[in-house]
Design an enzyme around this catalytic site. Sequence first.
Site, PDB file in Angstrom:
ATOM      1  CG  ASP A 173      -4.748  -3.511  -5.070  1.00 32.11           C
ATOM      2  OD1 ASP A 173      -5.823  -2.900  -5.220  1.00 32.11           O
ATOM      3  OD2 ASP A 173      -3.903  -3.214  -4.215  1.00 32.11           O
ATOM      4  CG  HIS A 204      -6.887  -2.373  -1.928  1.00 27.23           C
ATOM      5  ND1 HIS A 204      -5.715  -1.770  -2.328  1.00 27.23           N
ATOM      6  CD2 HIS A 204      -7.404  -1.579  -0.960  1.00 27.23           C
ATOM      7  CE1 HIS A 204      -5.532  -0.657  -1.644  1.00 27.23           C
ATOM      8  NE2 HIS A 204      -6.537  -0.525  -0.796  1.00 27.23           N
TER       9      HIS A 204
END
Length: 235
Positions: A173, A204
Amino acid sequence: MSASSPTNTTIAALDSEGTIPAYVARPDADSSRAIIVIPEIFGVNAGIREKCDDWAAQGYLAVAPDIFWRFAPGIELDPDVEAEMNEALGYFGQFDADKGVRDIEAVIRWARGQGTNKVGAVGFCLGGKLAYMTAARTDIDASVGYYGVMIDQMLNESHAIAHPLLLHIPTNDHFVSPEAQAKMHDGLDPNPKVTLHDYDGLDHGFAATHGNRRNEAAAQLADGRTRAFFAEQLA
């Protein structure tokens, strides 16, 4: 199970601050269970509405509040369009998360007023952060956060989590560093109310309904875990 036609409504904010616009999808039959779908920074867009529709088709009352209603009501942005991504990041910078979680509390009260006795929340990105805060600050029955941001900075609130919380964490992420993820594991793994699932190598937004960020296999895995979690916790 199918769902009836979705509608838009408004929900009274706490302390007479105003009204929160929301998208509502209802199951065909009356349900004692509700899911609050907390959006990303892109507003209640087509992907978030589809998530609500999917929950309604599974028998839940589903509601997605417009979390930016105070300063950018009604926005619907596409994260695959750079200008719209930048616009959304600007809204994120303006957002007051403390007010945001109070808005979620208002939606919880609204949902219980609709005849439900168990209410869950599932949030994405900024909504994932709000799902964590909701677990710590409200009486929500169960919460799920997908790639929640800044949770590592709020671990001092974890002692207040009274009901089960599930977090989906993609290890690559770019908004949540490996160091932040390590802090989340260190702070939350010992908590019996909290379950963390890592998704190796993913970034993400991997469970977005549409668009370039979606990873089909991982999204299916995470969503299956979320469905099982709510089926158990909201029974």
